[in-house]
Design an enzyme around this catalytic site. Structure first.
Site, PDB file in Angstrom:
ATOM      1  N   ASP A  16      72.958  -3.648   6.018  1.00 29.57           N
ATOM      2  CA  ASP A  16      71.841  -3.468   5.091  1.00 29.57           C
ATOM      3  C   ASP A  16      71.670  -4.684   4.182  1.00 29.57           C
ATOM      4  OD1 ASP A  16      74.388  -2.454   4.172  1.00 29.57           O
ATOM      5  OD2 ASP A  16      73.399  -1.529   2.459  1.00 29.57           O
ATOM      6  N   HIS A  58      70.944  -2.752  -1.084  1.00 35.30           N
ATOM      7  CA  HIS A  58      71.339  -1.877   0.012  1.00 35.30           C
ATOM      8  C   HIS A  58      70.104  -1.121   0.515  1.00 35.30           C
ATOM      9  CE1 HIS A  58      75.623  -1.842  -1.594  1.00 35.30           C
ATOM     10  NE2 HIS A  58      74.942  -2.075  -2.708  1.00 35.30           N
ATOM     11  N   GLU A 117      70.233   0.595  -4.443  1.00 36.19           N
ATOM     12  CA  GLU A 117      69.913   1.237  -3.169  1.00 36.19           C
ATOM     13  C   GLU A 117      68.393   1.348  -3.040  1.00 36.19           C
ATOM     14  OE1 GLU A 117      71.644   2.335  -0.611  1.00 36.19           O
ATOM     15  OE2 GLU A 117      73.739   2.477  -1.311  1.00 36.19           O
ATOM     16  N   THR A 125      69.407   2.859   2.083  1.00 32.33           N
ATOM     17  CA  THR A 125      70.128   4.132   2.052  1.00 32.33           C
ATOM     18  C   THR A 125      70.499   4.645   3.441  1.00 32.33           C
ATOM     19  OG1 THR A 125      68.013   5.315   2.047  1.00 32.33           O
ATOM     20  CG2 THR A 125      69.029   4.831  -0.094  1.00 32.33           C
TER      21      THR A 125
END
Length: 248
Positions: free
Chosen positions: A165, A50, A117, A52
């Site tokens: 993402d 991912h 993340e 953020t």
């Protein structure tokens, strides 16, 4: 002194007993416990990346550890722009990072994956230190949990209608060259005539409930574009042909 010490023996023994109870495996009181050695810990089979899309590592740490306007979220790891690595959820626990979606035959992605993340606003390149740190982390996780190195995907891959993402700036090719994820190999050449592009998308892992969204996620990852037409052309066929050859 002896009398004073004896006064605390019972409470201390009780605390020790309670501590021991909390560390034992959960057992159903309705059944007789007849343990078998034929088991192992539940383990992840995928890693989901991912970005953020926030302003700083501290802001992301706050979001991932508290309630926010979009509901509670978390991830197992957060990689800072300077390469600093933070762990928020134990590897064996279920972090709330993936949400609804599907990848291949997996539908409960929170239960089957580790979420990472990466500190990035979604509109700028990722830094060299954080990619180096991410590669070290992937090596560790894939080795310890025996996760196939091809099973590294983006959040948008599993939820293309909701997520974008880790953005078109993420260096998937660099990651593949380090041994993680897949990238098309030019030596495989073009796809044969009659190559079914949609079947190939599904075989690779993409859900086709919304074909346009799946193609956008595919183009973002493998062609670095958010603006290509939401259809599969000959170049996409070449890429898919190569990816499936490597996935076998």
């Amino acid at each position: 002194m002896l009398g004073m010490n004896s006064k605390f023996l019972l409470p201390l023994a009780l605390v020790a007993a309670l501590t021991a109870c909390t560390s034992t495996p959960e057992r159903n009181p309705l059944a007789q416990w007849v343990p078998s050695p034929n088991h192992n810990a539940r383990q992840p089979v995928l890693i989901v990346l991912h970005h953020t899309e926030q302003g700083s590592v501290q802001e992301s740490l706050d979001t991932l550890r508290s309630a926010n306007s979009g509901g509670k979220v978390s991830s197992h790891y957060l990689v800072g722009s300077d390469g600093e690595l933070y762990q928020l959820v134990a590897d064996g626990e279920r972090a709330w990072h993936a949400g609804g979606g599907r990848w291949g035959g997996f539908t409960d992605l929170n239960s089957t994956s580790i979420g990472i993340e990466i500190d990035n606003d979604g509109s700028s390149p990722f830094t060299a230190p954080q990619i180096a740190s991410l590669i070290r982390l992937l090596e560790d996780l894939c080795t310890r949990f025996n996760i196939p190195r091809s099973q590294i995907i983006g959040h948008a891959d599993l939820a293309p209608t909701r997520k974008a993402d880790p953005s078109r700036y993420f260096p998937w090719q660099q990651l593949a060259e380090a041994g993680f994820g897949l990238w098309p190999d030019p030596k495989h050449g073009p796809a044969a005539e009659g190559f079914d592009r949609w079947m190939a998308m599904q075989a690779f892992g993409y859900a086709l409930d919304d074909r346009a969204a799946a193609v956008r996620a595919f183009h973002r990852r493998f062609r670095g574009s958010d603006t290509l037409p939401a259809d599969l052309d000959a170049e996409d066929a070449r890429i898919l042909h190569s990816l499936l050859l490597q996935k076998q």
